[in-house]
Design a protein around this motif. Structure first.
Motif, PDB file in Angstrom:
ATOM      1  N   GLY A   2       0.828  -1.195   0.000  1.00 13.80           N
ATOM      2  CA  GLY A   2       0.000   0.000   0.000  1.00 13.80           C
ATOM      3  C   GLY A   2       0.865   1.248   0.000  1.00 13.80           C
ATOM      4  N   GLY A   3       0.237   2.387  -0.192  1.00 13.02           N
ATOM      5  CA  GLY A   3       0.978   3.632  -0.276  1.00 13.02           C
ATOM      6  C   GLY A   3       1.827   3.921   0.948  1.00 13.02           C
ATOM      7  N   VAL A   4       1.349   3.503   2.128  1.00 13.77           N
ATOM      8  CA  VAL A   4       2.073   3.794   3.365  1.00 13.77           C
ATOM      9  C   VAL A   4       3.364   2.988   3.477  1.00 13.77           C
ATOM     10  CG1 VAL A   4       1.010   2.030   4.851  1.00 13.77           C
ATOM     11  CG2 VAL A   4       1.630   4.274   5.828  1.00 13.77           C
ATOM     12  N   SER A   5       3.547   1.997   2.606  1.00 11.34           N
ATOM     13  CA  SER A   5       4.793   1.218   2.651  1.00 11.34           C
ATOM     14  C   SER A   5       6.007   2.084   2.315  1.00 11.34           C
ATOM     15  CB  SER A   5       4.718   0.018   1.699  1.00 11.34           C
ATOM     16  OG  SER A   5       4.569   0.426   0.354  1.00 11.34           O
ATOM     17  N   ARG A   6       5.781   3.231   1.682  1.00 11.64           N
ATOM     18  CA  ARG A   6       6.884   4.161   1.429  1.00 11.64           C
ATOM     19  C   ARG A   6       7.449   4.713   2.747  1.00 11.64           C
ATOM     20  NH1 ARG A   6       3.136   6.104  -2.436  1.00 11.64           N
ATOM     21  NH2 ARG A   6       2.661   7.842  -1.051  1.00 11.64           N
ATOM     22  N   LYS A   7       6.645   4.650   3.790  1.00 12.23           N
ATOM     23  CA  LYS A   7       7.055   5.164   5.101  1.00 12.23           C
ATOM     24  C   LYS A   7       7.252   4.030   6.101  1.00 12.23           C
ATOM     25  CE  LYS A   7       4.447   9.425   4.294  1.00 12.23           C
ATOM     26  NZ  LYS A   7       3.353  10.306   4.785  1.00 12.23           N
ATOM     27  N   ALA A   8       7.624   2.852   5.581  1.00 11.50           N
ATOM     28  CA  ALA A   8       7.747   1.663   6.431  1.00 11.50           C
ATOM     29  C   ALA A   8       8.702   1.878   7.600  1.00 11.50           C
ATOM     30  CB  ALA A   8       8.197   0.469   5.596  1.00 11.50           C
ATOM     31  N   ASP A   9       9.720   2.704   7.398  1.00 10.29           N
ATOM     32  CA  ASP A   9      10.693   2.933   8.464  1.00 10.29           C
ATOM     33  C   ASP A   9      10.088   3.642   9.663  1.00 10.29           C
ATOM     34  OD1 ASP A   9      10.396   5.217   6.767  1.00 10.29           O
ATOM     35  OD2 ASP A   9      12.199   6.082   7.659  1.00 10.29           O
ATOM     36  N   LYS A  10       8.912   4.242   9.495  1.00 15.61           N
ATOM     37  CA  LYS A  10       8.269   4.966  10.590  1.00 15.61           C
ATOM     38  C   LYS A  10       7.433   4.066  11.496  1.00 15.61           C
ATOM     39  CE  LYS A  10       7.966   9.450   8.236  1.00 15.61           C
ATOM     40  NZ  LYS A  10       8.905  10.130   9.163  1.00 15.61           N
ATOM     41  N   PHE A  11       7.017   2.880  10.997  1.00 15.81           N
ATOM     42  CA  PHE A  11       6.154   2.049  11.830  1.00 15.81           C
ATOM     43  C   PHE A  11       6.584   0.592  11.953  1.00 15.81           C
ATOM     44  CE2 PHE A  11       4.297   1.902   7.600  1.00 15.81           C
ATOM     45  CZ  PHE A  11       3.905   0.591   7.423  1.00 15.81           C
ATOM     46  N   LEU A  12       7.226   0.018  10.934  1.00 10.53           N
ATOM     47  CA  LEU A  12       7.630  -1.386  11.060  1.00 10.53           C
ATOM     48  C   LEU A  12       8.597  -1.611  12.224  1.00 10.53           C
ATOM     49  CD1 LEU A  12       7.959  -2.859   7.449  1.00 10.53           C
ATOM     50  CD2 LEU A  12       5.993  -2.842   9.000  1.00 10.53           C
ATOM     51  N   PRO A  13       9.566  -0.719  12.480  1.00 10.14           N
ATOM     52  CA  PRO A  13      10.460  -0.949  13.624  1.00 10.14           C
ATOM     53  C   PRO A  13       9.748  -0.870  14.971  1.00 10.14           C
ATOM     54  CG  PRO A  13      11.465   0.576  12.059  1.00 10.14           C
ATOM     55  CD  PRO A  13      10.035   0.423  11.657  1.00 10.14           C
ATOM     56  N   LEU A  14       8.530  -0.318  14.994  1.00 11.77           N
ATOM     57  CA  LEU A  14       7.783  -0.181  16.245  1.00 11.77           C
ATOM     58  C   LEU A  14       6.947  -1.421  16.577  1.00 11.77           C
ATOM     59  CD1 LEU A  14       6.483   3.480  15.759  1.00 11.77           C
ATOM     60  CD2 LEU A  14       8.529   2.727  16.987  1.00 11.77           C
ATOM     61  N   LEU A  15       6.839  -2.357  15.615  1.00  8.79           N
ATOM     62  CA  LEU A  15       6.036  -3.558  15.837  1.00  8.79           C
ATOM     63  C   LEU A  15       6.747  -4.518  16.787  1.00  8.79           C
ATOM     64  CD1 LEU A  15       4.889  -4.269  12.158  1.00  8.79           C
ATOM     65  CD2 LEU A  15       3.544  -3.208  13.989  1.00  8.79           C
ATOM     66  N   LYS A  16       5.952  -5.291  17.519  1.00  8.67           N
ATOM     67  CA  LYS A  16       6.507  -6.313  18.399  1.00  8.67           C
ATOM     68  C   LYS A  16       7.146  -7.433  17.569  1.00  8.67           C
ATOM     69  CE  LYS A  16       2.984  -5.692  21.998  1.00  8.67           C
ATOM     70  NZ  LYS A  16       1.833  -6.342  22.688  1.00  8.67           N
ATOM     71  N   PRO A  17       8.173  -8.075  18.081  1.00  8.28           N
ATOM     72  CA  PRO A  17       8.734  -9.246  17.381  1.00  8.28           C
ATOM     73  C   PRO A  17       7.676 -10.342  17.248  1.00  8.28           C
ATOM     74  CG  PRO A  17      10.202  -8.487  19.120  1.00  8.28           C
ATOM     75  CD  PRO A  17       8.916  -7.746  19.307  1.00  8.28           C
TER      76      PRO A  17
END
Length: 246
Positions: free
Chosen positions: A204-219
């Motif tokens: 999706g379009g927000v994948s361009r900003k993956a660095d803003k939320f993927l690192p915040l996800l739980k393992p």
């Protein structure tokens, strides 16, 4: 080999010829706003505008945000309910005067990622999720698509999961990236419990900003990665479907 693809979304309709040898757009895409209400007549006209802009004469692949069976649109969560039960493939083909392939939008994006992107050569269970107006999903087992999963409509905390964690919900409620990541964690925990994927691809379009939320996800047990084709995946996947028309 260039084939035309159009990605119909809840907010925008975008299309371009796609180079299926390389898995990328062959020309800069054209995007128009999705009409509101997104009725069949107005959406067909918007798609016709995109296709004719390129003076395209061959087969056209189209995505649609709903369940597609034999060219018929059986659900329409984020577009007008007039689509339900419609022979949409015939409607688009008649309007364009061209052969048309019609495929679920997230399935198209997933096919593109499995062929050219983050899912290439990956075995086992892979889930593709497109985060946009809703949450689209594509499920693969050893590279084979299970179509029309529509996992964004799983019940989560008493409502459709996409109401809980879509990108549109984040924007509507002005959630912080951290708060949205916590909501995505709820969703990914649910699908991981149900399907035990080895890989989750976030598009999706927000994948361009993956660095803003993927690192915040739980393992998680599953590896979670951004889509490599980002928001072009749907166009490429639609073109892949059209290429099968011959």
């Amino acid at each position: 080999m260039n084939v035309f693809g159009v990605d119909i979304g809840g907010s925008g309709i975008k299309g371009a010829p796609a180079d299926l040898d390389r898995g990328q757009l062959a020309q800069e895409r054209l995007k128009v706003l999705t009409p509101h209400p997104a009725e069949p007549k107005t959406v067909v006209e918007a798609v016709r505008k995109v296709v004719t802009h390129f003076d395209w004469k061959g087969p056209v692949g189209l995505t649609f945000p709903g369940v597609i069976v034999d060219g018929h649109t059986l659900t329409a969560a984020n577009v007008d309910k007039g689509w339900v039960g419609l022979d949409a493939r015939a409607l688009f083909s008649d309007a364009l005067g061209l052969p048309v392939a019609l495929i679920n939008d997230a399935d198209a994006a997933g096919l593109a990622e499995m062929a050219y992107g983050a899912g290439k050569d990956r075995k086992g269970v892979v889930l593709m999720h497109t985060l946009g107006t809703g949450i689209g999903s594509a499920l693969f087992s050893d590279g084979v698509l299970v179509p029309n999963t529509e996992l964004g409509h799983l019940e989560l905390n008493g409502k459709d999961a996409e109401k809980h964690a879509s990108a549109a919900a984040r924007e509507e409620h002005d959630w912080s990236w951290q708060h949205w990541a916590e909501r995505l964690d709820d969703y990914f925990a649910l699908v991981e419990q149900l399907f035990s994927p080895q890989l989750i691809i976030v598009g999706g379009g927000v994948s361009r900003k993956a660095d803003k939320f993927l690192p915040l996800l739980k393992p998680r047990r599953a590896e979670i990665v951004p889509a490599q084709l980002q928001n072009d995946a749907g166009i490429v996947g639609a073109a892949m479907a059209a290429a099968k028309l011959g």
